[in-house]
Design a protein around this motif. Sequence first.
Motif, short mmCIF file in Angstrom:
data_model
loop_
_atom_site.label_atom_id
_atom_site.label_comp_id
_atom_site.label_asym_id
_atom_site.label_seq_id
_atom_site.Cartn_x
_atom_site.Cartn_y
_atom_site.Cartn_z
N GLU A 49 0.78 -1.39 -0.34
CA GLU A 49 0.35 -0.28 -0.27
C GLU A 49 0.79 0.94 0.15
OE1 GLU A 49 -3.16 -0.16 2.82
OE2 GLU A 49 -4.02 -1.69 2.59
N ALA A 50 1.99 0.90 1.00
CA ALA A 50 2.88 2.63 1.12
C ALA A 50 3.72 2.62 -0.51
CB ALA A 50 3.19 2.40 1.82
N ASN A 51 4.10 2.19 -1.91
CA ASN A 51 4.28 1.80 -2.83
C ASN A 51 3.99 1.51 -3.71
OD1 ASN A 51 7.75 1.63 -1.69
ND2 ASN A 51 6.58 -0.24 -0.09
N GLY A 52 2.40 1.25 -3.80
CA GLY A 52 1.63 0.98 -4.63
C GLY A 52 0.20 1.12 -4.49
N GLN A 53 -0.59 0.60 -5.34
CA GLN A 53 -2.13 0.77 -5.92
C GLN A 53 -2.46 -0.08 -4.57
OE1 GLN A 53 -3.26 3.83 -6.59
NE2 GLN A 53 -1.20 4.29 -7.10
N GLY A 54 -2.46 -1.22 -4.21
CA GLY A 54 -2.37 -2.26 -3.34
C GLY A 54 -2.30 -3.67 -3.32
N TRP A 55 -3.17 -4.45 -2.94
CA TRP A 55 -2.77 -5.75 -2.80
C TRP A 55 -3.55 -6.91 -3.17
CZ3 TRP A 55 -5.31 -8.25 0.89
CH2 TRP A 55 -5.60 -6.92 1.98
N VAL A 56 -3.96 -8.00 -3.50
CA VAL A 56 -4.71 -9.11 -4.37
C VAL A 56 -3.98 -9.87 -3.62
CG1 VAL A 56 -6.13 -10.09 -5.47
CG2 VAL A 56 -5.67 -7.60 -6.13
#
Length: 434
Positions: free
Chosen positions: A388-395
């Motif tokens: 989340e800190a380095n991108g738009q999130g996760w799946v």
Amino acid sequence: MRTSTLLTLLSSLLPIAIQQVAAAPLAERGVNVGWPYGSQKIRGVNLGGWLLLEPWITPSLFRATNNDGIVDEYTFCQYQDRGVASAALKNHWETFIVENDIKWLSEAGLNHIRIPIGFWAYDVSGGEPYIQGAAEYLDRAIGWARKYNVKVILDLHGAPGSQNGFDNSGVRGAANWATNSNNVYRAKKVVETLSRKYSDPYYWQVVTMLALLNEPATFQNDQLLQTTRQYWYDAYGAARYPWVPEGSASKSGLALVISDGFQPLNTFNGFMTEPNFESVFIDTHNYQVFNDDYQTWDQNRHIRGICDRAKTYAQSPLWLMVGEWSLASTDCAFWLNGRGIGARYDGTYPYSPRVGSCQGKSGKGGDFSQDYKNFLRRFWDVQTQSYEANGQGWVFWTWKTEEAAEWSYQTGLINGWIPYNPNEHLTSYQQVCN
């Protein structure tokens, strides 16, 4: 605009190498995807092994065939009586993912589901033995997502001929997708079909993203790499303007996702950036299990590996999401490397040195030590915060497994190493990673 004029415009626009620019703020983007990407993080889970079979996720389905030659969905349909295979698939589609799963993951604070599906749900014109019917269940899941306010990422997970040779593409073996131009064309047409249907206003704010192709193994050869690079342009045109064949220049509002194809992110500098290409995400996958070196890492080294790689995500020229990751630190999950293939960790994988016993490293989780459970929680904390800190999130990969607890978000919730509140962290990634 006349169709011929639009096609001329697209053909001249798509191959252009665009100068690298920063991802534009949401308000400046030309499509309305129905979700505030850029200001709200993706927190999602994959529904893996459901509409596209993977032996390690549901080994019981494959054991029941009593045929060691059935190693993927292609052979599942090819080497069984068609009625038997069809009944088994329908029962699996009906029972593996149900409405309560979507309700459950929504209540656990997740806001996206990524649904892998194979091309054959829409096209078996190449004579493939696949059994169709999965598309109906995709629509069922989308209905549940609407009910529980979860956004849907459609994911073309398998292409004709296989884009990687992995069993998760539908067929294990050689990656022949790029060797036949008709394979590439058929994949593009499936993308067009998906975009045309799910860009309808009825699906707005429910289906928000379309992944154009999962994990093309572009490291294998230059033909696959170059074919994939061109495919991103062509598939973007098919997905962004899916009604061109009907004579309409209307634009799809879906965010479109390309895979990094196992290539460094800096190889995408200047590639498909704003403003010429709108709302394009790059999807990267982060696993620390698929080589011998990873098997030797201790817990702290696995954590450090996440820190080091996640820092590179902030340099992505496109909006980035980590579309697959897990809590696995070994390849001990049964059949993870393919039906009949062992694990690197315990030395049963061909030519891999033994590191240790897989006992207590995978399975249903009942024999996991408290130390291992504590590590799984730390691993979850550091990965989710870093992504989340380095991108738009996760799946996360994946929601449910039969025998691989470290890969199952559902099992993690039940056993406590994944919290029901994604904002709850016991370990600060900043303290660990800095």
